[in-house]
Write a protein that holds these residues in place. Structure first.
Motif, PDB file in Angstrom:
ATOM      1  N   GLU A 111      41.434  26.543  35.952  1.00 42.55           N
ATOM      2  CA  GLU A 111      41.670  27.588  36.946  1.00 42.55           C
ATOM      3  C   GLU A 111      43.116  27.556  37.413  1.00 42.55           C
ATOM      4  N   ALA A 134      38.650  35.515  25.451  1.00 40.37           N
ATOM      5  CA  ALA A 134      39.005  35.413  26.872  1.00 40.37           C
ATOM      6  C   ALA A 134      38.625  36.684  27.628  1.00 40.37           C
ATOM      7  N   THR A 138      35.418  36.563  30.515  1.00 36.21           N
ATOM      8  CA  THR A 138      35.727  36.953  31.896  1.00 36.21           C
ATOM      9  C   THR A 138      34.974  38.215  32.280  1.00 36.21           C
ATOM     10  N   LYS A 141      31.422  37.734  33.643  1.00 32.66           N
ATOM     11  CA  LYS A 141      31.269  37.316  35.040  1.00 32.66           C
ATOM     12  C   LYS A 141      30.902  38.506  35.916  1.00 32.66           C
ATOM     13  N   TYR A 142      31.347  39.709  35.497  1.00 32.55           N
ATOM     14  CA  TYR A 142      31.142  40.914  36.300  1.00 32.55           C
ATOM     15  C   TYR A 142      29.988  41.770  35.794  1.00 32.55           C
ATOM     16  N   ARG A 152      27.663  32.708  28.903  1.00 33.60           N
ATOM     17  CA  ARG A 152      28.794  33.630  28.780  1.00 33.60           C
ATOM     18  C   ARG A 152      29.713  33.240  27.632  1.00 33.60           C
ATOM     19  N   GLU A 213      28.285  32.818  41.327  1.00 36.12           N
ATOM     20  CA  GLU A 213      28.893  33.966  40.672  1.00 36.12           C
ATOM     21  C   GLU A 213      27.943  35.152  40.597  1.00 36.12           C
ATOM     22  N   LEU A 321      43.216  33.615  32.311  1.00 37.96           N
ATOM     23  CA  LEU A 321      41.927  33.909  32.939  1.00 37.96           C
ATOM     24  C   LEU A 321      42.105  34.439  34.359  1.00 37.96           C
ATOM     25  N   GLN A 322      43.120  33.933  35.067  1.00 40.07           N
ATOM     26  CA  GLN A 322      43.399  34.439  36.413  1.00 40.07           C
ATOM     27  C   GLN A 322      43.832  35.906  36.346  1.00 40.07           C
ATOM     28  N   LEU A 324      43.115  38.090  34.001  1.00 43.00           N
ATOM     29  CA  LEU A 324      41.944  38.903  33.630  1.00 43.00           C
ATOM     30  C   LEU A 324      40.991  39.064  34.800  1.00 43.00           C
ATOM     31  N   ASP A 325      40.828  37.999  35.564  1.00 38.41           N
ATOM     32  CA  ASP A 325      39.980  38.070  36.751  1.00 38.41           C
ATOM     33  C   ASP A 325      40.503  39.126  37.724  1.00 38.41           C
ATOM     34  N   TYR A 328      39.665  42.699  36.225  1.00 40.29           N
ATOM     35  CA  TYR A 328      38.269  43.121  36.349  1.00 40.29           C
ATOM     36  C   TYR A 328      37.863  43.298  37.813  1.00 40.29           C
TER      37      TYR A 328
END
Length: 380
Positions: A111, A134, A138, A141-142, A152, A213, A321-322, A324-325, A328
């Motif tokens: 993270e 990736a 990610t 998660k949504y 996932r 999550e 990943l941050q 992409l987070d 989204y």
């Protein structure tokens, strides 16, 4: 210069003989070429440290080396013995021998809390397959927040595999119908992720902890598998089980059952995309883009150690990943989940690395600018 036929033969060996997942095999083609390991003979004459430097996982490196040696040794024979079903089942079993909470903790991805300036300045050097992975892991998660990280990762790896095979067919590297087209996996539920249809298996009885999550995007409704084996949205999450992504190509290679029950047999030997392999692929795939400064090419510049490179790649993955987070999350509250899923592929295409066209670009690497990912966020 490796020819198209040599690449095809190498991929067939890695995916069919050595049982390496096709996306993993594709992602390592360039490194194998650079190391002049493009034939069964050259791989058989190699050693474990050299192959582990390319494939990262010791298990995969051993699979490649041992299979190459076995084929080379038995080449004069009219037939090459196949790996026993019992051994294959042990490698691909969908059973979880460890405590679920421990499994999920062991799969944690790095993270980052970097500020936007640091994110915008970061440029990665990678190939396309791990970037798809990736994006997908990610996204889930949504769109499937009730799924544990192990699921996932497995589902995202399935997306990469299906996409890779489609690309391989378009380039003439793979031929014939896919396992899905030939009917393998019939009766198993099917879901759609980033425009790809994925056969899945329900992991009945898998009780994992830390479902915080699940709250992500909860107001959009939760998803579950209905009796028609499609993904639908409901007002309440209910008791949706965790899922595995099924590896249909491995199922066909193992000559397993074409048709299984709608709920499977509680993981009775069906090959899956393992979360551990997907995680390892992510961790090793995102190097920093080479600097254009003169000291990068200076002969006096000290070469980075393997440990330093490993840490750098993990930090880069965390930054990716941050980013992409953030992408989204900016859309999750205004888009339905199916629409978020549809847009994800277009976002990936907008930022994926440029590579040569055709077979020459197979597994090729290029730049991924995190600034471009951040620019895709919803304005306002």
């Amino acid at each position: 210069m490796t020819t198209k036929n040599e690449i095809q033969a190498l991929l067939r060996f890695l995916s069919q003989d050595a049982k390496i997942p096709l996306p993993t095999a594709m992602g390592n083609i360039k490194e194998l070429q650079n190391a002049s390991l493009t034939s069964v003979d050259s791989l058989a004459k190699s050693n474990l440290p050299s192959l582990q430097a390319i494939f990262t996982e010791e298990k995969l490196a051993k699979q490649v080396l041992n299979t190459a040696k076995r084929i080379t040794k038995k080449r004069t024979s009219d037939h090459i013995s196949n790996e026993s079903p019992a051994k294959r089942k042990k490698v691909t079993s969908a059973e979880d021998p460890l405590d679920p909470s421990g499994i999920e903790a062991s799969l944690a991805l790095p993270e980052s809390n970097a500020n936007e300036e640091e994110l915008r300045s970061k440029i990665l050097h990678t190939n396309r397959a791990p970037l798809v992975l990736a994006f997908a892991v990610t996204l889930l998660k949504y769109t499937m927040p009730s799924q544990p990280l192990s699921s996932r990762l497995s589902l995202a790896q399935a997306v990469v595999s299906v996409n890779s095979r489609t690309k391989a067919v378009s380039l003439g590297i793979e031929k014939g119908n896919s396992a899905e087209e030939d009917g393998w996996g019939q009766g198993q539920p099917k879901i759609r992720i980033m425009g790809r249809d994925i056969r899945v298996m329900k992991r009945w009885g898998y009780e994992w902890k830390g479902k915080s999550e699940e709250a992500v995007g909860k107001e959009k409704g939760s998803e579950s598998l209905n009796s028609q084996n499609t993904l639908k949205q409901e007002d309440e999450s209910g008791d949706e089980p965790a899922l595995w992504g099924l590896d249909l190509e491995a199922l066909r290679s193992s000559n397993g059952p074409v048709l299984s029950g709608a709920h499977g047999a509680n993981g009775s030997g069906l090959p899956i995309y393992t979360a551990q392999s997907a995680r390892a692929y992510l961790l090793k795939s995102f190097a920093s883009a080479p600097s254009s400064s003169s000291d990068e090419v200076s002969p006096k510049k000290k070469k980075k150690s393997l440990a330093t490179l490993k840490d750098e790649k993990e930090k880069n993955l965390a930054l990716l990943l941050q980013a992409l987070d953030l992408l989204y999350d900016s859309w999750a509250h205004v888009l339905a989940r199916d629409e978020l899923d549809r847009r994800a592929w277009a976002w990936y295409v907008a930022v994926r690395p440029d590579v040569e066209h055709g077979v020459a670009g197979w597994g090729g690497k290029g730049e991924v600018k995190l600034e471009q990912i951040l620019n895709l966020r919803r304005k306002g």
